[in-house]
Design a protein around this motif. Structure first.
Motif, mmCIF file in Angstrom:
data_model
loop_
_atom_site.group_PDB
_atom_site.id
_atom_site.type_symbol
_atom_site.label_atom_id
_atom_site.label_comp_id
_atom_site.label_asym_id
_atom_site.label_seq_id
_atom_site.Cartn_x
_atom_site.Cartn_y
_atom_site.Cartn_z
ATOM 1 N N ALA A 48 0.819 -1.214 0.000
ATOM 2 C CA ALA A 48 0.000 0.000 0.000
ATOM 3 C C ALA A 48 0.853 1.265 0.000
ATOM 4 C CB ALA A 48 -0.922 -0.003 1.223
ATOM 5 N N LEU A 49 2.049 1.169 0.613
ATOM 6 C CA LEU A 49 2.940 2.322 0.730
ATOM 7 C C LEU A 49 4.309 1.926 0.178
ATOM 8 C CD1 LEU A 49 2.020 3.066 4.458
ATOM 9 C CD2 LEU A 49 1.089 4.239 2.452
ATOM 10 N N PRO A 50 4.577 2.195 -1.087
ATOM 11 C CA PRO A 50 5.788 1.698 -1.755
ATOM 12 C C PRO A 50 7.098 2.030 -1.052
ATOM 13 C CG PRO A 50 4.256 2.629 -3.356
ATOM 14 C CD PRO A 50 3.691 2.940 -1.999
ATOM 15 N N GLY A 51 7.181 3.141 -0.331
ATOM 16 C CA GLY A 51 8.447 3.509 0.293
ATOM 17 C C GLY A 51 8.606 3.022 1.715
ATOM 18 N N LEU A 52 7.693 2.177 2.179
ATOM 19 C CA LEU A 52 7.697 1.780 3.589
ATOM 20 C C LEU A 52 8.968 1.054 4.011
ATOM 21 C CD1 LEU A 52 6.011 1.610 6.235
ATOM 22 C CD2 LEU A 52 5.238 -0.638 5.453
ATOM 23 N N LEU A 296 5.646 -4.520 16.820
ATOM 24 C CA LEU A 296 4.335 -4.768 16.220
ATOM 25 C C LEU A 296 3.464 -3.509 16.267
ATOM 26 C CD1 LEU A 296 2.218 -7.984 16.809
ATOM 27 C CD2 LEU A 296 1.163 -5.776 16.428
ATOM 28 N N ILE A 297 3.409 -2.872 17.430
ATOM 29 C CA ILE A 297 2.602 -1.667 17.592
ATOM 30 C C ILE A 297 3.092 -0.560 16.662
ATOM 31 C CG2 ILE A 297 2.020 0.201 19.190
ATOM 32 C CD1 ILE A 297 0.451 -2.335 19.684
ATOM 33 N N THR A 298 4.412 -0.403 16.560
ATOM 34 C CA THR A 298 4.983 0.643 15.706
ATOM 35 C C THR A 298 4.690 0.372 14.239
ATOM 36 O OG1 THR A 298 6.763 1.022 17.298
ATOM 37 C CG2 THR A 298 7.092 1.836 15.055
ATOM 38 N N ALA A 299 4.873 -0.871 13.801
ATOM 39 C CA ALA A 299 4.595 -1.212 12.402
ATOM 40 C C ALA A 299 3.127 -0.965 12.067
ATOM 41 C CB ALA A 299 4.967 -2.673 12.141
ATOM 42 N N LEU A 300 2.248 -1.396 12.969
ATOM 43 C CA LEU A 300 0.818 -1.214 12.740
ATOM 44 C C LEU A 300 0.463 0.271 12.692
ATOM 45 C CD1 LEU A 300 -1.984 -2.461 12.434
ATOM 46 C CD2 LEU A 300 -2.144 -2.568 14.934
ATOM 47 N N ASN A 301 0.997 1.036 13.630
ATOM 48 C CA ASN A 301 0.718 2.464 13.700
ATOM 49 C C ASN A 301 1.203 3.181 12.437
ATOM 50 O OD1 ASN A 301 -0.267 4.763 15.134
ATOM 51 N ND2 ASN A 301 1.833 5.323 15.602
ATOM 52 N N THR A 302 2.400 2.815 11.971
ATOM 53 C CA THR A 302 2.963 3.434 10.772
ATOM 54 C C THR A 302 2.101 3.174 9.546
ATOM 55 O OG1 THR A 302 5.208 3.182 11.660
ATOM 56 C CG2 THR A 302 5.001 3.558 9.292
ATOM 57 N N VAL A 303 1.674 1.938 9.390
ATOM 58 C CA VAL A 303 0.846 1.579 8.235
ATOM 59 C C VAL A 303 -0.508 2.279 8.308
ATOM 60 C CG1 VAL A 303 -0.346 -0.321 7.075
ATOM 61 C CG2 VAL A 303 2.004 -0.628 7.867
ATOM 62 N N LEU A 304 -1.089 2.329 9.497
ATOM 63 C CA LEU A 304 -2.391 2.985 9.647
ATOM 64 C C LEU A 304 -2.316 4.468 9.286
ATOM 65 C CD1 LEU A 304 -3.734 1.418 12.977
ATOM 66 C CD2 LEU A 304 -4.388 0.854 10.639
ATOM 67 N N ILE A 305 -1.275 5.142 9.766
ATOM 68 C CA ILE A 305 -1.106 6.557 9.433
ATOM 69 C C ILE A 305 -0.879 6.733 7.932
ATOM 70 C CG2 ILE A 305 0.414 8.561 9.721
ATOM 71 C CD1 ILE A 305 0.920 7.631 12.585
ATOM 72 N N GLY A 306 -0.081 5.835 7.352
ATOM 73 C CA GLY A 306 0.240 5.929 5.930
ATOM 74 C C GLY A 306 -0.968 5.785 5.026
ATOM 75 N N ILE A 307 -1.923 4.940 5.424
ATOM 76 C CA ILE A 307 -3.099 4.723 4.570
ATOM 77 C C ILE A 307 -4.254 5.642 4.946
ATOM 78 C CG2 ILE A 307 -2.464 2.343 4.090
ATOM 79 C CD1 ILE A 307 -4.436 1.388 6.116
ATOM 80 N N GLY A 308 -4.007 6.574 5.884
ATOM 81 C CA GLY A 308 -4.991 7.617 6.143
ATOM 82 C C GLY A 308 -5.917 7.417 7.318
ATOM 83 N N PHE A 309 -5.582 6.511 8.236
ATOM 84 C CA PHE A 309 -6.414 6.328 9.420
ATOM 85 C C PHE A 309 -6.272 7.533 10.351
ATOM 86 C CE2 PHE A 309 -7.248 2.288 7.919
ATOM 87 C CZ PHE A 309 -7.980 1.517 8.801
#
Length: 339
Positions: A48-52, A296-309
Motif C-alpha cells: 500500500a505504501l511503496p516507500g515503507l 508490532l505496535i509501531t509497524a501497525l501504527n505506521t501503516v495505519l497513518i500511511g493509509i490515512g487512518f
C-alpha cells in the motif's frame, strides 16, 4: 473363583493434538505469532505504501519503536511482579518539561538538571512501590496519583512555561539519520539494544531476574522463601518512573520542546506493547516479548497513518488488537488445560 483385571490404556493423542501442543510450547517460549504479525503488517504495508521498506523509513520506525520500547521497560517489570503503572504519561511529561525549561530558568547545566530529574523520578517511583505493597493498595490508583504529583512539581518549578527547547545534541541523538560510531543505526536505537541486552542477561542469568518472576508468580510463596517482595516492588516502580522520565527527556530532544500531553500516546502504547507481546497474558515474562510488542505496535501504527487512518481509528484498532491478544492467550490456557 476367577479374578478379572481391567487394564486401562491411555488413548494416544491425535496428530493434531500433538502438533497443537508443540505449537503452544513454542509460542510460550518465543513470541512467534507476534513476529509473524510484524512481518505480515510490513508486507501488506509495503504494497500500500511503496516507500515503507526504504532504509530511511525503517530507521524512522526503529526510532519510534525504541521510544515505545524504552517507555515499556518499567511497565514490563511492574507487570511481571503483579502490578501496573499508570504514572508513565505524567512522568514523561514532567521529564520533558523539566529538561527543556529548567536549564534556561535556573542557569544550571543540562546534566545537573538530568540528575535531578532522575533522582526525583526515582524517589516518587520508589514511593509508589512501597506504599502499594506496604498497605496492600491498588498500584493503579497510587501510580496515577503519583504521576499527577510529579507533573505538578514540574509545572511549579518551571512556572508553567513552555518556551524552552532541548539541547541541539539531544535532537541529533534522536534523529533517524544519525549514526552510531559510523554505523547506520540511530543512537537511540543503539541505546535500546543495550537495554535489551541488559534485560536479557537479567532474566536469563541472574538471581534477581528469578526473584522478580517468583514474586509475580506468588508473592506470599516468595516471601516464605525469604525473597523480599516489597524490595522488588520498590525497585521495579523506581525503574519504571526513571525510565519514563528518560523517555520524556528523549522526546523533548525529538520534538524540540515539551508539551503536557507528550506522554499520553506512550502511556497507551507502552501498555499495549507489554500486552500484545504476551508478558501480561501468561507468556514467559521477559523484556524480549515487550520488544516484539513494541515493533508490532509501531509497524501497525505506521501503516495505519500511511493509509490515512485518523487518531480515533487507530485507538479503536489498537483496542481491538489488545482484546484479541487477551482472548488468544485466554484461549491458549484453556486449550492447554484440556490437552
Amino acid at each position: 473363583m476367577t479374578t478379572t483385571s481391567t487394564i486401562v490404556v491411555a488413548e494416544d493423542p491425535s496428530v493434531m493434538v500433538r502438533v497443537w501442543r508443540r505449537l503452544l510450547g513454542v509460542q510460550k517460549e518465543f513470541p512467534v505469532l507476534q513476529l509473524l504479525a510484524v512481518a505480515v503488517i510490513l508486507v501488506i504495508g509495503a504494497n500500500a505504501l511503496p516507500g515503507l521498506l526504504n532504509p530511511s523509513s525503517i530507521r524512522l520506525m526503529l526510532v519510534m519503536a525504541a521510544i515505545t520500547g524504552i517507555a515499556a521497560l518499567g511497565q514490563t517489570l511492574v507487570i511481571i511482579v503483579g502490578g501496573i503503572d499508570l504514572s508513565i504519561a505524567s512522568m514523561i511529561g514532567a521529564g520533558a518539561l523539566a529538561i527543556s525549561q529548567l536549564p534556561s530558568i535556573t542557569g544550571l547545566d543540562f546534566w545537573v538538571i538530568f540528575v535531578g530529574v532522575i533522582v526525583g523520578a526515582g524517589v516518587i517511583g520508589a514511593g509508589v512501590g512501597y506504599v502499594s505493597h506496604r498497605f496492600d493498595l491498588n498500584p493503579l490508583i497510587i501510580s496515577l496519583g503519583a504521576g499527577a504529583i510529579a507533573l505538578g512539581i514540574a509545572l511549579v518549578l518551571t512556572g508553567g512555561s513552555f518556551t524552552g527547547t532541548a539541547p541541539a545534541w539531544l535532537g541529533k541523538f534522536m534523529s533517524p539519520i544519525s549514526t552510531t560510531f559510523g554505523l547506520p543505526i540511530p543512537p537511540v536505537v543503539s541505546l535500546w539494544i543495550v537495554i535489551a541486552i541488559v534485560m536479557f542477561v537479567l532474566f536469563t542469568w541472574t538471581a534477581t531476574g528469578r526473584r522478580l518472576s517468583a514474586v509475580g508468580t506468588n508473592r506470599k510463596a516468595a516471601d516464605l522463601t525469604l525473597i523480599r517482595s516489597r524490595k522488588m516492588w520498590v525497585i521495579v516502580f523506581m525503574v519504571s518512573a526513571i525510565g519514563s522520565a528518560v523517555v520524556g527527556i528523549l522526546l523533548a530532544g525529538y520534538s524540540g520542546s515539551a508539551d503536557l500531553t507528550l506522554g499520553n500516546t506512550y502511556m497507551f502504547q507502552s501498555l499495549a506493547a507489554v500486552v500484545v507481546g504476551g508478558t501480561m497474558m501468561g507468556g514467559k515474562g521477559d523484556y524480549n516479548r515487550t520488544i516484539t510488542g513494541a515493533l508490532l505496535i509501531t509497524a501497525l501504527n505506521t501503516v495505519l497513518i500511511g493509509i490515512g487512518f485518523s487518531y480515533a481509528d487507530q485507538q479503536i484498532l489498537f483496542g481491538l488488537v489488545i482484546l484479541g491478544a487477551v482472548v488468544a492467550y485466554g484461549r491458549e490456557r484453556k486449550l492447554r488445560d484440556r490437552i
